[in-house]
Write an enzyme that holds these catalytic residues in place. Sequence first.
Site, PDB file in Angstrom:
ATOM      1  N   CYS A  46     -16.480   0.978   0.353  1.00  0.00           N
ATOM      2  CA  CYS A  46     -15.253   0.237   0.676  1.00  0.00           C
ATOM      3  C   CYS A  46     -14.835   0.424   2.133  1.00  0.00           C
ATOM      4  O   CYS A  46     -14.099  -0.391   2.675  1.00  0.00           O
ATOM      5  CB  CYS A  46     -14.131   0.649  -0.263  1.00  0.00           C
ATOM      6  SG  CYS A  46     -13.614   2.364  -0.061  1.00  0.00           S
ATOM      7  N   ARG A  87     -13.302  -8.956   1.633  1.00  0.00           N
ATOM      8  CA  ARG A  87     -11.897  -8.660   1.351  1.00  0.00           C
ATOM      9  C   ARG A  87     -11.054  -9.913   1.604  1.00  0.00           C
ATOM     10  O   ARG A  87     -10.152 -10.246   0.843  1.00  0.00           O
ATOM     11  CB  ARG A  87     -11.394  -7.508   2.249  1.00  0.00           C
ATOM     12  CG  ARG A  87     -11.982  -6.156   1.933  1.00  0.00           C
ATOM     13  CD  ARG A  87     -11.513  -5.634   0.590  1.00  0.00           C
ATOM     14  NE  ARG A  87     -10.074  -5.513   0.521  1.00  0.00           N
ATOM     15  CZ  ARG A  87      -9.386  -4.453   0.951  1.00  0.00           C
ATOM     16  NH1 ARG A  87     -10.015  -3.412   1.454  1.00  0.00           N
ATOM     17  NH2 ARG A  87      -8.055  -4.405   0.852  1.00  0.00           N
ATOM     18  N   HIS A 145      -7.299   0.767  -6.524  1.00  0.00           N
ATOM     19  CA  HIS A 145      -7.460  -0.136  -5.371  1.00  0.00           C
ATOM     20  C   HIS A 145      -8.126  -1.414  -5.905  1.00  0.00           C
ATOM     21  O   HIS A 145      -9.281  -1.708  -5.586  1.00  0.00           O
ATOM     22  CB  HIS A 145      -8.321   0.547  -4.298  1.00  0.00           C
ATOM     23  CG  HIS A 145      -8.269  -0.095  -2.950  1.00  0.00           C
ATOM     24  ND1 HIS A 145      -7.445  -1.180  -2.664  1.00  0.00           N
ATOM     25  CD2 HIS A 145      -8.925   0.178  -1.791  1.00  0.00           C
ATOM     26  CE1 HIS A 145      -7.616  -1.520  -1.402  1.00  0.00           C
ATOM     27  NE2 HIS A 145      -8.502  -0.727  -0.854  1.00  0.00           N
ATOM     28  N   ASP A 191     -17.356   6.780  -2.052  1.00  0.00           N
ATOM     29  CA  ASP A 191     -16.124   6.650  -1.267  1.00  0.00           C
ATOM     30  C   ASP A 191     -15.899   7.981  -0.558  1.00  0.00           C
ATOM     31  O   ASP A 191     -16.536   8.986  -0.888  1.00  0.00           O
ATOM     32  CB  ASP A 191     -14.949   6.300  -2.208  1.00  0.00           C
ATOM     33  CG  ASP A 191     -13.639   6.070  -1.466  1.00  0.00           C
ATOM     34  OD1 ASP A 191     -13.684   5.733  -0.265  1.00  0.00           O
ATOM     35  OD2 ASP A 191     -12.563   6.232  -2.090  1.00  0.00           O
ATOM     36  N   ARG A 247       0.879  -1.179   0.000  1.00  0.00           N
ATOM     37  CA  ARG A 247       0.000   0.000   0.000  1.00  0.00           C
ATOM     38  C   ARG A 247       0.907   1.216   0.000  1.00  0.00           C
ATOM     39  O   ARG A 247       1.701   1.413   0.921  1.00  0.00           O
ATOM     40  CB  ARG A 247      -0.909  -0.007   1.224  1.00  0.00           C
ATOM     41  CG  ARG A 247      -1.633   1.301   1.415  1.00  0.00           C
ATOM     42  CD  ARG A 247      -2.758   1.220   2.418  1.00  0.00           C
ATOM     43  NE  ARG A 247      -3.899   0.529   1.849  1.00  0.00           N
ATOM     44  CZ  ARG A 247      -5.126   0.578   2.359  1.00  0.00           C
ATOM     45  NH1 ARG A 247      -5.369   1.292   3.434  1.00  0.00           N
ATOM     46  NH2 ARG A 247      -6.118  -0.081   1.793  1.00  0.00           N
ATOM     47  N   GLN A 298      -9.922  -4.171  -3.749  1.00  0.00           N
ATOM     48  CA  GLN A 298     -11.215  -3.732  -3.227  1.00  0.00           C
ATOM     49  C   GLN A 298     -12.321  -3.959  -4.257  1.00  0.00           C
ATOM     50  O   GLN A 298     -13.411  -4.432  -3.939  1.00  0.00           O
ATOM     51  CB  GLN A 298     -11.142  -2.232  -2.863  1.00  0.00           C
ATOM     52  CG  GLN A 298     -12.461  -1.664  -2.380  1.00  0.00           C
ATOM     53  CD  GLN A 298     -12.863  -2.216  -1.023  1.00  0.00           C
ATOM     54  OE1 GLN A 298     -12.115  -2.100  -0.066  1.00  0.00           O
ATOM     55  NE2 GLN A 298     -14.037  -2.821  -0.920  1.00  0.00           N
TER      56      GLN A 298
HETATM   57  N1  NVA Z   1     -10.017   6.524  -1.589  1.00  0.00           N
HETATM   58  C1  NVA Z   1      -9.673   6.067  -0.256  1.00  0.00           C
HETATM   59  C2  NVA Z   1      -9.897   4.599  -0.139  1.00  0.00           C
HETATM   60  C3  NVA Z   1      -9.656   4.058   1.249  1.00  0.00           C
HETATM   61  C4  NVA Z   1      -9.799   2.577   1.322  1.00  0.00           C
HETATM   62  C5  NVA Z   1      -8.227   6.409   0.023  1.00  0.00           C
HETATM   63  O1  NVA Z   1      -7.378   6.263  -0.864  1.00  0.00           O
HETATM   64  O2  NVA Z   1      -7.929   6.854   1.134  1.00  0.00           O
HETATM   65  N1   CP Z   2     -11.203  -0.400   2.209  1.00  0.00           N
HETATM   66  C1   CP Z   2      -9.960  -0.436   2.675  1.00  0.00           C
HETATM   67  O1   CP Z   2      -8.999  -0.630   1.930  1.00  0.00           O
HETATM   68  O2   CP Z   2      -9.851  -0.279   4.013  1.00  0.00           O
HETATM   69  P1   CP Z   2      -8.514  -0.048   4.838  1.00  0.00           P
HETATM   70  O3   CP Z   2      -7.982   1.314   4.452  1.00  0.00           O
HETATM   71  O4   CP Z   2      -8.936  -0.104   6.275  1.00  0.00           O
HETATM   72  O5   CP Z   2      -7.521  -1.116   4.497  1.00  0.00           O
END
Ligand code: NVA
Ligand code: CP
Length: 308
Positions: free
Chosen positions: A263, A291, A129, A223, A102, A132
């Site tokens: 998500c 997930r 992502h 989101d 990540r 997801q």
């Molecule tokens: N768009 C959000 C998704 C979190 C799972 C982010 O990147 O923070």
């Molecule tokens: N949806 C998702 O990726 O959640 P986290 O940021 O908690 O991993």
Amino acid sequence: MRHFLTLNDFSKDEILEMIALAQKIKIQTKAKKFVPYMERQTLGMIFEKSSTRTRVSFETGIYQLGGVGLFLSSNDIQLGRGEPMKDTSRVISRMVDMVMIRTFEQSKLEEFAQYSQVPVINGLTDKYHPVQIMTDYLTMLEFGKDIHACVAYIGDGNNIAHSWLMLCAKLGFTLHIATPKGYECDEEVVQDALQYAKESGAVITFSSDPKEAVKGCDVVTTDTWVSMGQEDEKEIRMKAFEGYKVDTDLMNLAKSDAIFLHCLPAYREYEVSEEVFEAHADEIFTEAENRLHAQKGIMVWLDGKRGE
Ligand code: NVA
Ligand code: CP
């Protein structure tokens, strides 16, 4: 060896194969039958951003597959002190069997993958992502929405929106995206998706009108308006996204049996009302649980055990 960096790299058949594996493994897991598809394998999990779901689902998932997960926060490894991504990759990938990352830029993930000896999985970047969205498709199927569904995405043209675009373009369903002006999806991603859509027959529309987007749809999703790394823009974004909250009035424009996906984490009374969130909690938390199952399908597929 295949990496899982974006859905662009996979055919419709390959995506469906991974989903089928996830479904099979979910049934096995629910029956407490833990098949050691990845016995004694180690999954390195590098996090440059926070996570609840991604961390818990990957760590639990690899354990249930007979392996072990190594949580590597960039605060605790030398990457966070400036060791280059390519060196980190060449070290870690000599010791583990698969890596999940990540991070911020998609290019950092690509650089890691370029130097890696083992498959690399995108656990979220600023651009995509994909784990997801594979999960979201698995969840759609469980709630009776398949490839013929119409999906409405309301909100920020971000990593989640981009991943919906790719999934839809590859599988060929209908996707309506509504974003405020100035927060549209990345033009390059849109062009790629429209190219794939020609092949798959996907119908993709873009507008700045949430009502138009959700009309008659089977799935409504959104989101956060402030993704990780955008905290400084919070105030300006809150203003820009006024009118984009998924509330009961908006949901009522979708089909009467429409599902709502998120998500998570969700920010109530911003992108979604408390009322809609709680009315659709079963879908949302099945999505969160999925997930675990979707990612096991992806890991086992990448490990080469596709038909077992
Ligand atoms: N768009 C959000 C998704 C979190 C799972 C982010 O990147 O923070
Ligand atoms: N949806 C998702 O990726 O959640 P986290 O940021 O908690 O991993």
